[in-house]
Design a protein around this motif. Structure first.
Motif, PDB file in Angstrom:
ATOM      1  N   LEU A 298       7.859 -14.701 -40.149  1.00 29.31           N
ATOM      2  CA  LEU A 298       6.797 -13.693 -40.209  1.00 29.31           C
ATOM      3  C   LEU A 298       6.184 -13.630 -41.605  1.00 29.31           C
ATOM      4  O   LEU A 298       4.958 -13.527 -41.759  1.00 29.31           O
ATOM      5  CB  LEU A 298       7.358 -12.322 -39.818  1.00 29.31           C
ATOM      6  CG  LEU A 298       6.359 -11.158 -39.795  1.00 29.31           C
ATOM      7  CD1 LEU A 298       5.275 -11.400 -38.753  1.00 29.31           C
ATOM      8  CD2 LEU A 298       7.084  -9.841 -39.511  1.00 29.31           C
ATOM      9  N   PHE A 299       7.039 -13.721 -42.631  1.00 34.19           N
ATOM     10  CA  PHE A 299       6.561 -13.696 -44.010  1.00 34.19           C
ATOM     11  C   PHE A 299       5.639 -14.879 -44.294  1.00 34.19           C
ATOM     12  O   PHE A 299       4.576 -14.727 -44.907  1.00 34.19           O
ATOM     13  CB  PHE A 299       7.760 -13.714 -44.972  1.00 34.19           C
ATOM     14  CG  PHE A 299       7.378 -13.829 -46.421  1.00 34.19           C
ATOM     15  CD1 PHE A 299       6.817 -12.755 -47.094  1.00 34.19           C
ATOM     16  CD2 PHE A 299       7.559 -15.021 -47.101  1.00 34.19           C
ATOM     17  CE1 PHE A 299       6.453 -12.862 -48.436  1.00 34.19           C
ATOM     18  CE2 PHE A 299       7.210 -15.141 -48.442  1.00 34.19           C
ATOM     19  CZ  PHE A 299       6.646 -14.052 -49.096  1.00 34.19           C
ATOM     20  N   ARG A 300       6.025 -16.067 -43.812  1.00 29.04           N
ATOM     21  CA  ARG A 300       5.199 -17.256 -44.031  1.00 29.04           C
ATOM     22  C   ARG A 300       3.874 -17.163 -43.250  1.00 29.04           C
ATOM     23  O   ARG A 300       2.848 -17.676 -43.696  1.00 29.04           O
ATOM     24  CB  ARG A 300       5.947 -18.520 -43.630  1.00 29.04           C
ATOM     25  CG  ARG A 300       7.173 -18.835 -44.455  1.00 29.04           C
ATOM     26  CD  ARG A 300       6.913 -18.819 -45.940  1.00 29.04           C
ATOM     27  NE  ARG A 300       5.841 -19.730 -46.348  1.00 29.04           N
ATOM     28  CZ  ARG A 300       5.487 -19.928 -47.608  1.00 29.04           C
ATOM     29  NH1 ARG A 300       6.086 -19.244 -48.581  1.00 29.04           N
ATOM     30  NH2 ARG A 300       4.515 -20.770 -47.912  1.00 29.04           N
ATOM     31  N   ILE A 301       3.908 -16.501 -42.103  1.00 32.99           N
ATOM     32  CA  ILE A 301       2.671 -16.280 -41.355  1.00 32.99           C
ATOM     33  C   ILE A 301       1.714 -15.426 -42.182  1.00 32.99           C
ATOM     34  O   ILE A 301       0.508 -15.694 -42.247  1.00 32.99           O
ATOM     35  CB  ILE A 301       2.968 -15.609 -39.994  1.00 32.99           C
ATOM     36  CG1 ILE A 301       3.626 -16.626 -39.049  1.00 32.99           C
ATOM     37  CG2 ILE A 301       1.689 -15.047 -39.361  1.00 32.99           C
ATOM     38  CD1 ILE A 301       4.110 -16.039 -37.745  1.00 32.99           C
ATOM     39  N   PHE A 302       2.258 -14.411 -42.858  1.00 32.70           N
ATOM     40  CA  PHE A 302       1.416 -13.569 -43.715  1.00 32.70           C
ATOM     41  C   PHE A 302       0.918 -14.343 -44.939  1.00 32.70           C
ATOM     42  O   PHE A 302      -0.174 -14.076 -45.443  1.00 32.70           O
ATOM     43  CB  PHE A 302       2.180 -12.324 -44.151  1.00 32.70           C
ATOM     44  CG  PHE A 302       2.262 -11.263 -43.093  1.00 32.70           C
ATOM     45  CD1 PHE A 302       1.107 -10.713 -42.565  1.00 32.70           C
ATOM     46  CD2 PHE A 302       3.477 -10.825 -42.609  1.00 32.70           C
ATOM     47  CE1 PHE A 302       1.164  -9.738 -41.579  1.00 32.70           C
ATOM     48  CE2 PHE A 302       3.552  -9.852 -41.639  1.00 32.70           C
ATOM     49  CZ  PHE A 302       2.390  -9.297 -41.110  1.00 32.70           C
ATOM     50  N   LEU A 305      -2.000 -16.124 -43.714  1.00 30.34           N
ATOM     51  CA  LEU A 305      -3.099 -15.161 -43.600  1.00 30.34           C
ATOM     52  C   LEU A 305      -3.792 -14.950 -44.938  1.00 30.34           C
ATOM     53  O   LEU A 305      -5.023 -14.891 -45.019  1.00 30.34           O
ATOM     54  CB  LEU A 305      -2.571 -13.812 -43.089  1.00 30.34           C
ATOM     55  CG  LEU A 305      -2.200 -13.705 -41.612  1.00 30.34           C
ATOM     56  CD1 LEU A 305      -1.604 -12.344 -41.322  1.00 30.34           C
ATOM     57  CD2 LEU A 305      -3.414 -13.944 -40.741  1.00 30.34           C
ATOM     58  N   LYS A 306      -2.985 -14.825 -45.985  1.00 33.76           N
ATOM     59  CA  LYS A 306      -3.534 -14.558 -47.317  1.00 33.76           C
ATOM     60  C   LYS A 306      -4.424 -15.702 -47.793  1.00 33.76           C
ATOM     61  O   LYS A 306      -5.414 -15.487 -48.507  1.00 33.76           O
ATOM     62  CB  LYS A 306      -2.391 -14.331 -48.307  1.00 33.76           C
ATOM     63  CG  LYS A 306      -2.838 -13.913 -49.698  1.00 33.76           C
ATOM     64  CD  LYS A 306      -1.650 -13.648 -50.603  1.00 33.76           C
ATOM     65  CE  LYS A 306      -2.113 -13.254 -52.008  1.00 33.76           C
ATOM     66  NZ  LYS A 306      -0.965 -13.012 -52.916  1.00 33.76           N
ATOM     67  N   THR A 314      -8.003 -15.845 -39.687  1.00 31.44           N
ATOM     68  CA  THR A 314      -7.083 -14.722 -39.904  1.00 31.44           C
ATOM     69  C   THR A 314      -6.648 -14.104 -38.585  1.00 31.44           C
ATOM     70  O   THR A 314      -5.456 -13.904 -38.332  1.00 31.44           O
ATOM     71  CB  THR A 314      -7.763 -13.652 -40.776  1.00 31.44           C
ATOM     72  OG1 THR A 314      -8.103 -14.219 -42.042  1.00 31.44           O
ATOM     73  CG2 THR A 314      -6.837 -12.458 -40.986  1.00 31.44           C
ATOM     74  N   ILE A 318      -2.878 -14.120 -36.645  1.00 31.60           N
ATOM     75  CA  ILE A 318      -2.246 -12.871 -36.213  1.00 31.60           C
ATOM     76  C   ILE A 318      -1.999 -12.891 -34.705  1.00 31.60           C
ATOM     77  O   ILE A 318      -0.910 -12.549 -34.229  1.00 31.60           O
ATOM     78  CB  ILE A 318      -3.126 -11.658 -36.580  1.00 31.60           C
ATOM     79  CG1 ILE A 318      -3.224 -11.503 -38.095  1.00 31.60           C
ATOM     80  CG2 ILE A 318      -2.571 -10.372 -35.952  1.00 31.60           C
ATOM     81  CD1 ILE A 318      -4.214 -10.443 -38.541  1.00 31.60           C
ATOM     82  N   CYS A 322       2.141 -13.505 -34.614  1.00 32.28           N
ATOM     83  CA  CYS A 322       2.950 -12.288 -34.520  1.00 32.28           C
ATOM     84  C   CYS A 322       3.684 -12.148 -33.188  1.00 32.28           C
ATOM     85  O   CYS A 322       4.823 -11.668 -33.155  1.00 32.28           O
ATOM     86  CB  CYS A 322       2.084 -11.059 -34.797  1.00 32.28           C
ATOM     87  SG  CYS A 322       1.546 -10.934 -36.520  1.00 32.28           S
ATOM     88  N   SER A 370      -3.338 -23.327 -41.722  1.00 29.47           N
ATOM     89  CA  SER A 370      -2.791 -23.449 -43.073  1.00 29.47           C
ATOM     90  C   SER A 370      -3.132 -24.795 -43.709  1.00 29.47           C
ATOM     91  O   SER A 370      -3.158 -24.917 -44.935  1.00 29.47           O
ATOM     92  CB  SER A 370      -1.264 -23.266 -43.056  1.00 29.47           C
ATOM     93  OG  SER A 370      -0.630 -24.342 -42.395  1.00 29.47           O
TER      94      SER A 370
END
Length: 394
Positions: A298-302, A305-306, A314, A318, A322, A370
């Motif tokens: 989940l952290f790497r997904i965010f 996103l960044k 984006t 999500i 998610c 990515s």
């Protein structure tokens, strides 16, 4: 090894997480498959392991192939896939499959492999919603227009999924609302949609109660699962009780790989309740580590996103990313008796072809985003679906 890394693009940590989950899955699937072999009398443990390995290998091929596709093609592709998914869902419902007397028309057979069309429908819907919101980000959204362009396709597909799979319908609907909120869809309109969804569900329940032969025992199954969640007795209560015993038996460090006892008594031990078997064999330490891996995903997904430069990218990440972690959380919550039994698998670990493949397709999309260079919103959203079809055929 360097040659391999030269051909894979995107977030390398996500690649590593997926590989780690896939490799780890072999032991619990092999261990839990003894239930299917010695209790159900279905195949052999090595046969189930080989099937799981084949599904994962094909899943990685899906990730590799999808992540090589520029993610702008997913926008128009979702429009092309909507009618295909609609037909597939109708065909799936028409099969009339029953499990334990309940309508469970969720699968169609493709080459001898069961394919759950609702998971494909969920993926297509997420991309379609992301496309719509990105196209209208700079415009004032008119509710009547959005009903036709956005909510009509969404409602049609969800209505077709609902009779056989309430939990999947609820998850897809919830995630669509989340993406709509993040995508700037007016909150007052979201409230109207939620109200309409509740009314539609109530109407469906009333119709199912009035005409029980149309959907044998399906609403009763939902009712029993909710009632059994807080009461003793019944099939679901039996499963949860065995899962609790497995978790308590595991203790801090577990009984050891392959040494689970409850796998011989727990139905769906290799799919819906595999987390309970993992806790029994690897203990609290293994359980926490596994939760940590999903949180890392989940952290790497965010992180992706960044770094994403477009609104569509984006919302796409999500919408398809998610739900993977959300599904994992639901599976674990069911095994630990926090949620009623839902039938959701543990992504990339539970046995089952459709779940693995659709998860891999979603991960391929995330990796495509990515891996992308500087994209513009115009390049993505101006893609004509028919042009994409022509390019594919050529």
């Amino acid at each position: 090894m360097k040659t391999i890394f030269q051909h894979i693009k995107g977030d390398k940590t996500i690649w590593a997480i997926v590989a780690a989950l896939a490799i780890f899955s072999f032991m619990p699937v092999y261990s839990a498959s003894t239930n299917l072999v010695y209790v159900v009398g279905n195949g052999s443990t090595l046969g189930h392991l080989a099937k799981h390995a084949a599904l994962l290998i094909f899943g990685f091929l899906i990730i590799y192939g999808v992540h090589k596709i520029p993610y702008r093609y997913f926008s128009g592709g979702s429009v092309l896939m909507l009618p295909v998914v609609f037909v597939l869902l109708i065909f799936t419902l028409s099969q009339g499959t029953t499990i334990g007397g309940a309508n469970a028309s969720r699968w169609i057979r493709i080459g001898g492999i069961g394919f759950q069309t609702s998971t494909l429908a969920g993926l297509v819907l997420m991309v379609y919603v992301a496309r719509y919101l990105a196209k209208n980000k700079e415009k004032e959204i008119k509710f009547k227009e959005s009903l036709l362009q956005l909510w009509l396709p969404v409602s049609l597909l969800l209505i077709l999924i609902l009779p056989a799979n309430f939990s999947t319908t609820a998850i897809i609907f919830f995630m669509i609302l989340v993406v709509a909120f993040i995508g700037g869809y007016p909150l007052k309109y979201i409230g109207i949609i939620v109200g309409a969804g509740i009314l539609a569900l109530a109407f469906f329940v009333l119709i199912a109660k009035a005409f029980p032969d149309a959907m044998p025992n399906r609403v009763q199954t939902w009712q029993n699962r909710i009632e059994n969640f807080s009461q003793e007795g019944g099939k679901d209560a039996y499963q949860v009780e065995k899962a609790k015993i497995a978790i308590v038996t595991g203790g801090t460090i577990g009984v050891g790989p392959g040494k689970s006892v409850q796998k011989n008594f727990l139905p769906q031990s290799s799919s819906d309740f595999i987390y309970a078997i993992i806790v029994e064999e690897y203990g609290l330490v293994g359980a926490i580590l596994l939760v940590g891996v999903y949180f890392l995903l989940l952290f790497r997904i965010f992180i992706v996103l960044k770094k994403t430069t477009t609104i569509f990218g984006t919302l796409l990440v999500i919408g398809v990313g998610c739900p993977i972690v959300f599904q994992a959380a639901i599976n674990m919550a069911v095994a630990t008796n926090i949620f009623p039994v839902t039938g959701q698998t543990l992504p990339l670990i539970s046995s089952g072809g459709t779940s693995i493949w659709m998860t891999c397709f979603a991960l391929g999309m995330i990796l495509s985003v990515s891996a992308s260079k500087e994209e513009t919103e115009e390049d993505i959203l101006d893609d004509n679906p028919l042009d994409i079809l022509h390019e594919t055929l050529d």
